[in-house]
Design a protein around this motif. Structure first.
Motif, PDB file in Angstrom:
ATOM      1  N   HIS A 168       1.045  -1.442   0.223  1.00 22.24           N
ATOM      2  CA  HIS A 168      -0.186  -0.207  -0.026  1.00 22.24           C
ATOM      3  C   HIS A 168       0.966   1.168  -0.142  1.00 22.24           C
ATOM      4  CE1 HIS A 168      -3.477   2.366   0.932  1.00 22.24           C
ATOM      5  NE2 HIS A 168      -2.914   3.151   2.480  1.00 22.24           N
ATOM      6  N   ASN A 169       1.534   1.421   0.945  1.00 18.84           N
ATOM      7  CA  ASN A 169       3.241   2.179   1.275  1.00 18.84           C
ATOM      8  C   ASN A 169       3.562   3.022  -0.174  1.00 18.84           C
ATOM      9  OD1 ASN A 169       1.982   3.025   3.897  1.00 18.84           O
ATOM     10  ND2 ASN A 169       3.812   1.464   4.616  1.00 18.84           N
ATOM     11  N   ASN A 170       3.834   1.446  -1.137  1.00 17.99           N
ATOM     12  CA  ASN A 170       4.500   2.152  -2.481  1.00 17.99           C
ATOM     13  C   ASN A 170       3.516   2.331  -3.463  1.00 17.99           C
ATOM     14  OD1 ASN A 170       7.373   1.059  -3.832  1.00 17.99           O
ATOM     15  ND2 ASN A 170       6.543   0.240  -4.990  1.00 17.99           N
ATOM     16  N   SER A 171       2.422   1.730  -3.370  1.00 21.83           N
ATOM     17  CA  SER A 171       1.507   2.379  -3.759  1.00 21.83           C
ATOM     18  C   SER A 171       1.175   3.695  -3.885  1.00 21.83           C
ATOM     19  CB  SER A 171      -0.024   1.566  -4.444  1.00 21.83           C
ATOM     20  OG  SER A 171      -0.056   0.019  -4.272  1.00 21.83           O
ATOM     21  N   LEU A 172       1.434   4.458  -2.908  1.00 23.23           N
ATOM     22  CA  LEU A 172       1.525   5.602  -1.989  1.00 23.23           C
ATOM     23  C   LEU A 172       2.619   5.906  -3.088  1.00 23.23           C
ATOM     24  CD1 LEU A 172       0.168   5.582   0.886  1.00 23.23           C
ATOM     25  CD2 LEU A 172      -1.324   7.181  -0.699  1.00 23.23           C
ATOM     26  N   ASN A 173       3.539   5.778  -2.852  1.00 20.72           N
ATOM     27  CA  ASN A 173       4.602   6.584  -3.462  1.00 20.72           C
ATOM     28  C   ASN A 173       5.085   6.208  -4.965  1.00 20.72           C
ATOM     29  OD1 ASN A 173       6.688   6.786  -1.169  1.00 20.72           O
ATOM     30  ND2 ASN A 173       7.288   5.053  -1.019  1.00 20.72           N
ATOM     31  N   VAL A 174       4.432   5.365  -5.825  1.00 21.13           N
ATOM     32  CA  VAL A 174       4.207   5.403  -7.239  1.00 21.13           C
ATOM     33  C   VAL A 174       3.098   5.912  -7.929  1.00 21.13           C
ATOM     34  CG1 VAL A 174       6.046   2.499  -7.787  1.00 21.13           C
ATOM     35  CG2 VAL A 174       3.225   2.724  -7.753  1.00 21.13           C
ATOM     36  N   GLY A 175       2.774   7.010  -7.182  1.00 26.10           N
ATOM     37  CA  GLY A 175       1.528   7.451  -7.225  1.00 26.10           C
ATOM     38  C   GLY A 175       0.125   7.273  -7.538  1.00 26.10           C
ATOM     39  N   VAL A 195       8.212   3.594 -24.688  1.00 24.84           N
ATOM     40  CA  VAL A 195       8.093   2.920 -23.566  1.00 24.84           C
ATOM     41  C   VAL A 195       8.203   2.874 -22.094  1.00 24.84           C
ATOM     42  CG1 VAL A 195       6.769   0.793 -25.124  1.00 24.84           C
ATOM     43  CG2 VAL A 195       9.054   0.676 -24.540  1.00 24.84           C
ATOM     44  N   ALA A 196       7.574   3.092 -21.031  1.00 25.82           N
ATOM     45  CA  ALA A 196       8.456   3.449 -20.349  1.00 25.82           C
ATOM     46  C   ALA A 196       7.909   2.018 -18.714  1.00 25.82           C
ATOM     47  CB  ALA A 196       8.224   4.205 -19.595  1.00 25.82           C
ATOM     48  N   SER A 197       8.460   1.710 -18.163  1.00 20.48           N
ATOM     49  CA  SER A 197       8.503   1.234 -17.167  1.00 20.48           C
ATOM     50  C   SER A 197       8.847   1.282 -15.551  1.00 20.48           C
ATOM     51  CB  SER A 197       9.008  -0.749 -17.502  1.00 20.48           C
ATOM     52  OG  SER A 197      10.125  -1.153 -17.667  1.00 20.48           O
ATOM     53  N   SER A 198       8.740   1.058 -15.041  1.00 18.76           N
ATOM     54  CA  SER A 198       9.697   1.749 -13.639  1.00 18.76           C
ATOM     55  C   SER A 198       9.024   0.752 -12.712  1.00 18.76           C
ATOM     56  CB  SER A 198       8.478   2.883 -12.956  1.00 18.76           C
ATOM     57  OG  SER A 198       6.848   2.562 -12.972  1.00 18.76           O
ATOM     58  N   ILE A 199       9.870   0.630 -11.107  1.00 22.92           N
ATOM     59  CA  ILE A 199      10.052  -0.377 -10.121  1.00 22.92           C
ATOM     60  C   ILE A 199      10.251   0.643  -8.962  1.00 22.92           C
ATOM     61  CG2 ILE A 199      11.986  -1.030 -10.427  1.00 22.92           C
ATOM     62  CD1 ILE A 199      10.553  -3.783  -9.823  1.00 22.92           C
ATOM     63  N   GLY A 200       9.721   0.177  -8.410  1.00 18.58           N
ATOM     64  CA  GLY A 200       9.869   1.017  -6.833  1.00 18.58           C
ATOM     65  C   GLY A 200      10.482   0.432  -5.887  1.00 18.58           C
ATOM     66  N   PHE A 201      11.105   0.895  -4.635  1.00 13.24           N
ATOM     67  CA  PHE A 201      12.050  -0.284  -3.464  1.00 13.24           C
ATOM     68  C   PHE A 201      11.896   0.809  -2.791  1.00 13.24           C
ATOM     69  CE2 PHE A 201      15.194   2.401  -6.140  1.00 13.24           C
ATOM     70  CZ  PHE A 201      15.882   2.682  -5.223  1.00 13.24           C
ATOM     71  N   TYR A 202      11.499   0.018  -1.381  1.00 10.31           N
ATOM     72  CA  TYR A 202      11.028   0.516  -0.534  1.00 10.31           C
ATOM     73  C   TYR A 202      11.500  -0.168   1.042  1.00 10.31           C
ATOM     74  CZ  TYR A 202       7.182  -3.085  -0.396  1.00 10.31           C
ATOM     75  OH  TYR A 202       6.800  -4.193  -0.628  1.00 10.31           O
ATOM     76  N   GLY A 203      11.680   0.527   1.788  1.00  2.56           N
ATOM     77  CA  GLY A 203      11.632  -0.006   3.207  1.00  2.56           C
ATOM     78  C   GLY A 203      13.405   0.406   3.962  1.00  2.56           C
ATOM     79  N   LEU A 218      21.796  -3.423  -2.994  1.00  2.00           N
ATOM     80  CA  LEU A 218      21.499  -2.374  -1.072  1.00  2.00           C
ATOM     81  C   LEU A 218      21.911  -3.795  -0.231  1.00  2.00           C
ATOM     82  CD1 LEU A 218      18.986  -0.322  -2.892  1.00  2.00           C
ATOM     83  CD2 LEU A 218      21.470   0.507  -1.994  1.00  2.00           C
ATOM     84  N   SER A 219      21.727  -4.943  -1.037  1.00  2.04           N
ATOM     85  CA  SER A 219      21.989  -6.057   0.201  1.00  2.04           C
ATOM     86  C   SER A 219      22.860  -6.287   1.341  1.00  2.04           C
ATOM     87  CB  SER A 219      21.186  -7.123   0.308  1.00  2.04           C
ATOM     88  OG  SER A 219      21.985  -8.083  -0.678  1.00  2.04           O
ATOM     89  N   GLU A 220      24.003  -5.531  -0.179  1.00  2.00           N
ATOM     90  CA  GLU A 220      25.443  -5.929   0.145  1.00  2.00           C
ATOM     91  C   GLU A 220      26.194  -4.667   1.011  1.00  2.00           C
ATOM     92  OE1 GLU A 220      27.678  -5.317  -3.392  1.00  2.00           O
ATOM     93  OE2 GLU A 220      26.663  -7.349  -4.719  1.00  2.00           O
ATOM     94  N   TYR A 221      25.569  -3.870   1.145  1.00  2.00           N
ATOM     95  CA  TYR A 221      25.360  -2.765   1.907  1.00  2.00           C
ATOM     96  C   TYR A 221      24.653  -2.807   3.005  1.00  2.00           C
ATOM     97  CZ  TYR A 221      28.630  -0.618  -1.381  1.00  2.00           C
ATOM     98  OH  TYR A 221      29.530  -0.556  -2.082  1.00  2.00           O
ATOM     99  N   LYS A 222      24.097  -4.124   3.084  1.00  2.00           N
ATOM    100  CA  LYS A 222      23.185  -4.250   4.623  1.00  2.00           C
ATOM    101  C   LYS A 222      21.739  -3.140   4.625  1.00  2.00           C
ATOM    102  CE  LYS A 222      25.897  -7.445   6.724  1.00  2.00           C
ATOM    103  NZ  LYS A 222      26.305  -8.477   5.876  1.00  2.00           N
ATOM    104  N   ILE A 223      21.077  -2.581   3.222  1.00  2.00           N
ATOM    105  CA  ILE A 223      20.384  -1.707   3.503  1.00  2.00           C
ATOM    106  C   ILE A 223      19.406  -2.481   2.989  1.00  2.00           C
ATOM    107  CG2 ILE A 223      19.783  -0.499   1.876  1.00  2.00           C
ATOM    108  CD1 ILE A 223      22.217   1.660   1.716  1.00  2.00           C
ATOM    109  N   SER A 224      18.451  -3.407   3.393  1.00  2.00           N
ATOM    110  CA  SER A 224      17.172  -3.502   3.180  1.00  2.00           C
ATOM    111  C   SER A 224      16.444  -3.139   2.938  1.00  2.00           C
ATOM    112  CB  SER A 224      17.011  -5.182   4.281  1.00  2.00           C
ATOM    113  OG  SER A 224      15.682  -5.209   4.369  1.00  2.00           O
ATOM    114  N   VAL A 225      15.384  -3.491   1.806  1.00  2.00           N
ATOM    115  CA  VAL A 225      14.760  -3.261   0.802  1.00  2.00           C
ATOM    116  C   VAL A 225      14.030  -4.021  -0.098  1.00  2.00           C
ATOM    117  CG1 VAL A 225      15.962  -1.142   0.179  1.00  2.00           C
ATOM    118  CG2 VAL A 225      15.494  -3.208  -0.920  1.00  2.00           C
ATOM    119  N   ASP A 226      12.816  -4.016  -0.124  1.00  2.00           N
ATOM    120  CA  ASP A 226      11.617  -4.327  -0.681  1.00  2.00           C
ATOM    121  C   ASP A 226      11.334  -4.261  -2.190  1.00  2.00           C
ATOM    122  OD1 ASP A 226       9.710  -7.192  -1.025  1.00  2.00           O
ATOM    123  OD2 ASP A 226      10.163  -6.812   0.647  1.00  2.00           O
ATOM    124  N   ILE A 227      11.183  -4.334  -2.869  1.00  2.00           N
ATOM    125  CA  ILE A 227      10.605  -4.127  -4.641  1.00  2.00           C
ATOM    126  C   ILE A 227       9.083  -4.259  -4.917  1.00  2.00           C
ATOM    127  CG2 ILE A 227      13.117  -4.429  -5.750  1.00  2.00           C
ATOM    128  CD1 ILE A 227      11.761  -6.389  -7.319  1.00  2.00           C
TER     129      ILE A 227
END
Lengths: 265, 464
Positions: free
Chosen positions: B211-218, B356-364, B416-425
């Motif tokens: 849900h939060n990410n849906s907000l982020n992507v518009g 054509v365009a595509s997008s993907i969000g990452f959050y965490g 990002l996980s290599e830098y211990k930054i945890s995100v989900d896509i």
């Protein structure tokens, strides 16, 4: 990732078969097993390979067989030719496997298992032909080629495979226009293997059925045998289970007799 | 063996023979652990390339799958089988079938809780009436039009008319289903289906990250399809009030459709309205009213929460993001790329035609969005490796684009996980026209990198 030029470069680097091996094979083809054994004695690596191979449990000898003449006698013409081709193939295999979790021993085990079971299938089909018997030896070449072409591309392939269940053979074909089995055929031509070997391997890819029903049927048996072997735990752990695409429909006709022959319940 | 992930469904693809000896090697503990970390609604084992399986082998798979279900609260089961395999599974498990069976992957997609496909007309048959009903209800919840055949003969007759149906569902079985709130996307609105008694469990069952990410992507309009809600308690009320408050930061709207207050205190309605939630009797009251849709924000994604700018962590990681993307495109097209320019700016396109365009969000630990704008020629080329042929129709191209941006997202996550930054896509989003994309990004600033592949231009845009 892999271009047509990369494939061409690989093909150009396939070495010709060593002179001693070529002569040994020639004697085997003439039915001169004693001469073949004497010739083979001139190649220490070949001798060592033959000794290791026939003393594997799958060959079932109770005592160690170490005399080269005795080995050729035990193997017979069909077996000797098959083993010599297996040796030839092992010359192409890498000293260190990176893509697949294999080593020299496990690769030779795979060769031995395929060869013995292929022999069982040919006996069941009442086929006694040394060239057809040897055809199985070329099948593992697909694994060696795959290792050579993809070992430095593991990350890219793994990435591609995160969303799509693409096998190496399909990726290679789409990128370079050639598949692993077509490269196998090039190896067979370079090494002057009999044409029937090439035809069976072509058919055993499961992608190119042969017009000759007899060859096509052998291709079906070989394709199913390959996946039977690739389904054992060692092959799965080695990462071989999905390196090529299993064509289930292609082997539908011979599924029942295969299951009976391999005693699978 | 690792599962492939597409459309939030994780699928394992074993080949050959499966028995009690080799099954644990197909699905090792490592594989299961990796699957637990996937953001999926469903985990299935494809039997398409399996020629033989026995009960011992399947038992091991079922144990692994049910273990995943209890940890991840998702749907698990098998897919891609023929009649013979379906009958064999039914014979093995009889009435103890506690997992799902989907004849094809396409059928499975219909039952995935985060369904992003449009409405499908589905012909459905199962010999057991309770299964028929369960499937029809699920399909309805996911926004599809299910036509249920009541007998085998009726099914056989109806399925002759293949053009009348998008998907034909038979030899399918719904075992224990996931407990997540069903989600579907209609245009620029997201519809969540909720039912029965809503209590504190809504907090667990609702995918707040999505849900939060849906907000982020518009996305700006969120509709709760509540026709089947009997009642709610104070915990659910608080949850929805909080959800509405956070949505307000983005100028997003939350609506309830079909909610009755026979068994829910009328005061709850006032409280929810005070929190900014709107109520409608029928779904069409919203979806078919273009003016209202525009007013509620579903026709565009204009209002963005307080303007965000790129942060230091993202900027530091930028060369790696770009390299990862370029490497992936090079891999997919077998072409070399050259970097032409890079700057921090709003997204700018010299040419909007045939793109054509595509997008993907990452959050965490870090939030962001990768946007890719391709000429159609590059898009077609990437299709070749994924589907084996040059795609001509727009849908196939957009599908391949979605897979492609998904691969990029996966790479970003790993990076990002290599830098211990945890995100989900997030689910990938594709835009048939660049104008649709501009509605989402507006004047957001980000890092734009112009790349060139042979003669084709390609744009990478990273923003928050």
């Amino acid at each position: 990732m892999i271009t047509e030029e990369d494939v061409q470069h690989y093909i150009e680097r396939i070495p010709p078969s060593p002179a001693i091996l070529k002569q040994t094979l020639s004697f085997v083809n003439e039915g001169e097993l004693t001469k073949a054994a004497s010739e083979a004695e001139g190649d220490m690596a070949l001798q060592a390979y033959l000794k290791k191979l026939v003393n594997r449990p799958i060959y079932g000898f109770r005592t160690e067989v170490s005399d080269i003449h005795q080995i050729f006698g035990i193997l017979g013409i069909n077996g000797a030719q098959q083993v010599l081709y297996n040796y030839m193939l092992s010359l192409l295999s890498p000293s260190k496997w990176e893509l697949f979790h294999l080593d020299a021993v496990s690769f030779q085990d795979l060769q031995a298992h395929l060869s013995r079971k292929w022999h069982k299938i040919l006996t069941h089909l009442s086929i006694d032909n040394k060239d057809i018997e040897s055809a199985i030896t070329l099948l593992p070449a697909s694994i060696i080629i795959c290792e050579a072409l993809f070992k430095s591309k593991q990350d890219e392939v793994n990435l591609l495979r995160t969303t799509s269940s693409l096998d190496y053979n399909t990726i290679l074909k789409r990128l370079s226009g050639k598949d692993l089995f077509e490269i196998c055929e090039t190896i067979a031509l370079t090494w002057e293997m009999p044409p029937v070997v090439i035809n069976i391997i072509h058919s055993a890819s499961g992608l190119h059925p042969d017009e000759d029903p007899a060859i096509d049927s052998l291709g079906q048996w070989m394709h199913l045998l390959l996946f039977y072997e690739l389904s054992n735990s060692t092959s799965i752990e080695a990462g071989l289970n999905d390196f090529i695409d299993f064509q289930v429909e292609y082997v539908a006709d011979i599924y029942e007799p295969f299951m009976a022959l391999m005693e699978i319940e | 063996m690792r599962a492939t992930v597409s459309k939030r469904i994780g699928i394992f693809h074993p080949q050959g023979f499966i028995d009690g000896n080799n099954a644990p090697t197909f699905l090792t503990l490592d594989d299961l652990h990796a699957t637990e970390n996937l953001n999926v609604d469903m985990v299935l084992i494809s039997l398409k390339k399996v020629i033989f399986f026995n009960r011992n082998g399947l038992d091991i798979f079922v144990k692994a799958l049910t273990g995943l279900r209890s940890k991840m609260h998702i749907v698990v089961g098998f897919c891609d089988y023929d009649s013979k395999k379906y009958q064999a599974i039914l014979k093995f498990y009889g009435n103890n079938l506690n997992f799902s069976l989907f004849r094809t992957q396409k059928i499975a997609e219909l039952f995935a809780s985060s369904n992003k496909e449009g409405k499908k007309t589905v012909l459905l048959y199962h010999e057991d009436p309770s299964q028929r009903s369960a499937m029809a209800i699920e399909l309805f919840d996911y926004g599809h039009n299910a036509i249920v055949a009541q007998s085998q003969s009726e099914f056989n007759e109806k399925k002759q008319n293949k053009d009348a149906f998008d998907v034909i569902v038979d030899e399918t079985y719904l075992g224990m289903i996931g407990q997540k709130v069903a989600t579907r996307v209609t245009g620029n609105a997201i519809i969540y289906t909720v039912s029965n008694f809503l209590d504190a469990e809504i907090t667990d069952n609702f995918n707040i990250s999505y849900h939060n990410n849906s907000l982020n992507v518009g996305f700006r309009l969120f509709i709760f399809d509540a026709y089947k809600v009997i009642s709610m308690n104070i915990h659910a009320l608080n949850f929805f009030a909080r959800l509405s408050a956070s949505a307000a930061e983005y100028n997003a709207t939350i609506c309830f459709v079909g909610l009755t207050f026979e068994k829910t205190p009328e005061s709850f309605k006032n409280d929810l309205e005070d929190a900014g939630i709107m109520f409608f009797e029928q779904m069409d009251d919203i979806l078919k009213d273009k003016e209202l849709l525009a007013e509620l924000g579903a026709s565009s994604a204009a209002a963005i929460k307080s303007k965000r700018s790129l942060n230091k962590v993202i900027v530091n990681e930028l060369p790696r993001f770009i390299d990862a993307t370029v490497n992936t495109i090079e891999m997919m097209t077998n072409a070399k790329a050259t970097k032409e320019a890079a700057s921090v700016q709003p997204l700018t396109l010299a040419n909007k035609e045939n793109q054509v365009a595509s997008s993907i969000g990452f959050y965490g630990d870090l939030d962001g969005m990768v946007i890719l704008v391709f000429p159609q020629a590059i898009a077609k080329k990437t299709c070749e490796i994924l589907i084996g042929e040059e795609a001509e129709d727009d849908e196939a191209i957009l599908d391949a684009m979605a897979e492609f941006v998904n691969i990029i997202g996966g790479r970003v996550k790993a990076l990002l996980s290599e830098y211990k930054i945890s995100v989900d896509i997030t689910l990938p989003r594709t835009y048939q026209s660049v104008d649709d994309l501009f509605e989402v990004v507006q004047d957001k600033r980000g890092v734009q990198v112009d790349l060139k592949f042979d003669e084709d231009k390609f744009i990478f845009f990273l923003t928050r």
